[in-house]
Design a protein around this motif. Structure first.
Motif, PDB file in Angstrom:
ATOM      1  N   SER A 173      -3.260 -18.411  13.478  1.00 48.61           N
ATOM      2  CA  SER A 173      -2.598 -18.105  12.207  1.00 48.61           C
ATOM      3  C   SER A 173      -1.354 -18.955  11.974  1.00 48.61           C
ATOM      4  O   SER A 173      -0.763 -18.894  10.887  1.00 48.61           O
ATOM      5  CB  SER A 173      -2.218 -16.615  12.160  1.00 48.61           C
ATOM      6  OG  SER A 173      -3.375 -15.806  12.212  1.00 48.61           O
ATOM      7  N   LEU A 178      -5.543 -23.402  12.523  1.00 46.14           N
ATOM      8  CA  LEU A 178      -6.995 -23.316  12.440  1.00 46.14           C
ATOM      9  C   LEU A 178      -7.666 -24.615  12.889  1.00 46.14           C
ATOM     10  O   LEU A 178      -8.793 -24.595  13.384  1.00 46.14           O
ATOM     11  CB  LEU A 178      -7.417 -22.995  10.995  1.00 46.14           C
ATOM     12  CG  LEU A 178      -8.924 -22.911  10.721  1.00 46.14           C
ATOM     13  CD1 LEU A 178      -9.582 -21.803  11.542  1.00 46.14           C
ATOM     14  CD2 LEU A 178      -9.191 -22.702   9.238  1.00 46.14           C
ATOM     15  N   GLU A 197     -15.480 -28.320   2.508  1.00 45.71           N
ATOM     16  CA  GLU A 197     -15.133 -27.386   1.437  1.00 45.71           C
ATOM     17  C   GLU A 197     -15.795 -26.053   1.764  1.00 45.71           C
ATOM     18  O   GLU A 197     -17.011 -25.978   1.931  1.00 45.71           O
ATOM     19  CB  GLU A 197     -15.617 -27.913   0.089  1.00 45.71           C
ATOM     20  CG  GLU A 197     -14.950 -29.223  -0.321  1.00 45.71           C
ATOM     21  CD  GLU A 197     -15.493 -29.739  -1.646  1.00 45.71           C
ATOM     22  OE1 GLU A 197     -15.229 -29.098  -2.677  1.00 45.71           O
ATOM     23  OE2 GLU A 197     -16.181 -30.775  -1.631  1.00 45.71           O
ATOM     24  N   ILE A 198     -14.997 -25.019   1.846  1.00 41.71           N
ATOM     25  CA  ILE A 198     -15.489 -23.727   2.328  1.00 41.71           C
ATOM     26  C   ILE A 198     -16.661 -23.208   1.497  1.00 41.71           C
ATOM     27  O   ILE A 198     -17.694 -22.795   2.030  1.00 41.71           O
ATOM     28  CB  ILE A 198     -14.342 -22.698   2.350  1.00 41.71           C
ATOM     29  CG1 ILE A 198     -13.243 -23.171   3.313  1.00 41.71           C
ATOM     30  CG2 ILE A 198     -14.851 -21.323   2.779  1.00 41.71           C
ATOM     31  CD1 ILE A 198     -11.982 -22.354   3.281  1.00 41.71           C
ATOM     32  N   LEU A 247     -12.497 -17.072   9.729  1.00 45.73           N
ATOM     33  CA  LEU A 247     -12.569 -17.606   8.369  1.00 45.73           C
ATOM     34  C   LEU A 247     -12.667 -16.486   7.336  1.00 45.73           C
ATOM     35  O   LEU A 247     -12.044 -16.548   6.274  1.00 45.73           O
ATOM     36  CB  LEU A 247     -13.770 -18.545   8.235  1.00 45.73           C
ATOM     37  CG  LEU A 247     -13.695 -19.842   9.041  1.00 45.73           C
ATOM     38  CD1 LEU A 247     -15.011 -20.615   8.933  1.00 45.73           C
ATOM     39  CD2 LEU A 247     -12.550 -20.720   8.570  1.00 45.73           C
ATOM     40  N   GLN A 250      -9.260 -14.829   7.016  1.00 44.34           N
ATOM     41  CA  GLN A 250      -8.257 -15.631   6.307  1.00 44.34           C
ATOM     42  C   GLN A 250      -8.574 -15.777   4.817  1.00 44.34           C
ATOM     43  O   GLN A 250      -7.689 -16.092   4.027  1.00 44.34           O
ATOM     44  CB  GLN A 250      -8.136 -17.012   6.967  1.00 44.34           C
ATOM     45  CG  GLN A 250      -7.542 -16.962   8.364  1.00 44.34           C
ATOM     46  CD  GLN A 250      -7.218 -18.347   8.919  1.00 44.34           C
ATOM     47  OE1 GLN A 250      -7.557 -19.366   8.314  1.00 44.34           O
ATOM     48  NE2 GLN A 250      -6.568 -18.382  10.058  1.00 44.34           N
ATOM     49  N   LYS A 251      -9.829 -15.581   4.436  1.00 40.81           N
ATOM     50  CA  LYS A 251     -10.246 -15.614   3.026  1.00 40.81           C
ATOM     51  C   LYS A 251      -9.789 -16.881   2.305  1.00 40.81           C
ATOM     52  O   LYS A 251      -9.208 -16.825   1.227  1.00 40.81           O
ATOM     53  CB  LYS A 251      -9.711 -14.383   2.290  1.00 40.81           C
ATOM     54  CG  LYS A 251     -10.251 -13.072   2.834  1.00 40.81           C
ATOM     55  CD  LYS A 251      -9.673 -11.889   2.078  1.00 40.81           C
ATOM     56  CE  LYS A 251     -10.232 -10.587   2.635  1.00 40.81           C
ATOM     57  NZ  LYS A 251      -9.671  -9.399   1.920  1.00 40.81           N
ATOM     58  N   ARG A 252     -10.062 -18.036   2.911  1.00 37.85           N
ATOM     59  CA  ARG A 252      -9.678 -19.312   2.302  1.00 37.85           C
ATOM     60  C   ARG A 252     -10.690 -19.752   1.259  1.00 37.85           C
ATOM     61  O   ARG A 252     -11.846 -19.354   1.287  1.00 37.85           O
ATOM     62  CB  ARG A 252      -9.548 -20.396   3.370  1.00 37.85           C
ATOM     63  CG  ARG A 252      -8.487 -20.110   4.417  1.00 37.85           C
ATOM     64  CD  ARG A 252      -8.242 -21.342   5.239  1.00 37.85           C
ATOM     65  NE  ARG A 252      -7.264 -21.109   6.292  1.00 37.85           N
ATOM     66  CZ  ARG A 252      -6.537 -22.071   6.841  1.00 37.85           C
ATOM     67  NH1 ARG A 252      -6.680 -23.319   6.418  1.00 37.85           N
ATOM     68  NH2 ARG A 252      -5.687 -21.796   7.799  1.00 37.85           N
ATOM     69  N   LYS A 253     -10.234 -20.575   0.355  1.00 40.21           N
ATOM     70  CA  LYS A 253     -11.090 -21.159  -0.677  1.00 40.21           C
ATOM     71  C   LYS A 253     -10.832 -22.668  -0.740  1.00 40.21           C
ATOM     72  O   LYS A 253      -9.801 -23.149  -0.291  1.00 40.21           O
ATOM     73  CB  LYS A 253     -10.805 -20.532  -2.045  1.00 40.21           C
ATOM     74  CG  LYS A 253     -11.062 -19.032  -2.125  1.00 40.21           C
ATOM     75  CD  LYS A 253     -12.535 -18.719  -2.073  1.00 40.21           C
ATOM     76  CE  LYS A 253     -12.794 -17.225  -2.219  1.00 40.21           C
ATOM     77  NZ  LYS A 253     -14.233 -16.898  -2.137  1.00 40.21           N
ATOM     78  N   LEU A 256     -10.992 -26.846   3.457  1.00 39.87           N
ATOM     79  CA  LEU A 256     -10.606 -26.111   4.659  1.00 39.87           C
ATOM     80  C   LEU A 256      -9.227 -26.543   5.142  1.00 39.87           C
ATOM     81  O   LEU A 256      -8.429 -25.716   5.591  1.00 39.87           O
ATOM     82  CB  LEU A 256     -11.648 -26.343   5.760  1.00 39.87           C
ATOM     83  CG  LEU A 256     -11.540 -25.475   7.012  1.00 39.87           C
ATOM     84  CD1 LEU A 256     -11.686 -24.005   6.650  1.00 39.87           C
ATOM     85  CD2 LEU A 256     -12.613 -25.881   8.020  1.00 39.87           C
ATOM     86  N   GLY A 262      -3.458 -29.073  -2.449  1.00 40.14           N
ATOM     87  CA  GLY A 262      -4.857 -28.665  -2.435  1.00 40.14           C
ATOM     88  C   GLY A 262      -5.817 -29.835  -2.412  1.00 40.14           C
ATOM     89  O   GLY A 262      -7.024 -29.663  -2.655  1.00 40.14           O
TER      90      GLY A 262
END
Length: 343
Positions: A173, A178, A197-198, A247, A250-253, A256, A262
């Protein structure tokens, strides 16, 4: 007012035949001079085609070869190709002798270049000559009798220490935490990880990660290379349960590993992020070491060398075999140390 005149003269083509070319001028003298210039230029080009320089053939080979291999493989060849072009570039391809190539490789060994670095230059030279033979440019490959110098130093990347892996897993974290964990659980390369890209590349339903592109740095600028146009540029990696849990938690969008905007990270942004992470955690291992540590998971799971090579994207199983041998040696040393502590 003078009238423009025309004269057709035979001009040599690259295939050796002649083709009539129209020459224009206002006087016979002007036309003759232009005709001679055109014929001389065409003849010189024809003679060059019979005895091309190493650089011209190497670039012709690369234009084809770059599209046939995976992105990362192509990137590994760029620096070796540049080095051999600088050394042999203006030499006539068919005049380069085995001794010339042996001197080049031996010179690298004397400059303390690693054995694998020298080997890559030999591989590139060999592929250029194989291409030249198959395309009727030359008949002999002088690289076949040349050897990588025995005295060349051998370097071997150590796997991360178990303690550092534990720290990395506990620090997932932390800023950029990561990254080493992702490499540890997937075995992907830095360039591949930075392109993921997630939403597009991670299939949470089927527990797969699709690897089909990479971020290559040109100077400092990130360049996205799409590998989906060839089979060599696509592979899938299993999404292991611990990584999936991380993953999803962490709820990433989006990307990665994006920069603050961004977008894809530049080289300096990546270097600084990992430097700060190592300073904060005390970890000394490189990202590449964490990638290789994935091999220990494969080894302990009983995967054979070919299966692991397919997952991590090694061009052949020989690289994987060397890593497996290294793991065995480390395990043997660990057992010896434990036995010594008892007796």
């Amino acid at each position: 007012m003078k009238k423009l005149k025309q004269k057709k003269v035979p001009v040599r083509q690259l295939d050796g035949t002649y083709k009539r070319k129209s020459i224009y001028g206002y006087t016979g003298k002007e036309i003759d001079e232009k005709a001679k210039a055109a014929q001389d230029e065409a003849e010189a080009a024809y003679q060059t085609s019979l005895h091309p320089t190493f650089k011209s053939v190497a670039r012709e080979w690369w234009a084809q070869h770059e599209t046939e291999v995976a992105i990362y493989t192509a990137d590994c060849y760029r620096k070796p190709l540049k080095d051999v072009e600088e050394y042999f570039g203006d030499c006539m391809l068919d005049e380069i002798q085995p001794l010339d190539i042996q001197r080049f490789l031996t010179g690298m060994a004397k400059q303390k270049y690693a054995k694998q670095t020298i080997k890559l230059r030999r591989i590139v030279l060999n592929m250029v000559y194989d291409y030249a033979i198959l395309n009727g440019i030359t008949q002999i490959n002088p690289v076949t009798t040349v050897k990588v110098p025995k005295g060349a130093k051998t370097t071997r990347r150590e796997l991360p220490k178990d303690e550092e892996i534990k720290i990395a897993l506990a620090s997932v974290s932390a800023p950029f935490g990561l990254y080493p964990v992702f490499l540890y659980y997937t075995g992907v390369r830095k360039e591949e990880a930075l392109a993921i890209e997630i939403d597009k590349d991670i299939d949470f339903k089927n527990d797969l990660i699709i690897i089909n592109k990479a971020v290559i740095f040109e100077n400092n600028r990130p360049i996205l290379k799409d590998g989906s146009k060839s089979e060599a540029g696509i592979r899938t990696v299993p999404l292991l349960r611990p990584l999936k849990d991380i993953l999803q938690k962490q709820k990433r969008k989006g990307l990665l590993f994006p920069n603050e905007k961004g977008e894809y990270m530049s080289k300096s942004q990546f270097d600084q992020a990992y430097k700060d992470y190592r300073k904060a955690t005390g970890i000394t291992a490189t990202g590449h070491q964490f990638r290789h540590a994935f091999a220990t998971l494969c080894y302990d799971a009983g995967l054979d060398e070919k299966d692991m090579a397919d997952i991590v994207g090694h061009a052949d199983a020989e690289t994987t075999k060397r890593i497996y041998v290294h793991i065995k040696e480390q395990r043997r040393k660990s057992f010896t140390d434990k036995l010594n502590s008892v007796v």
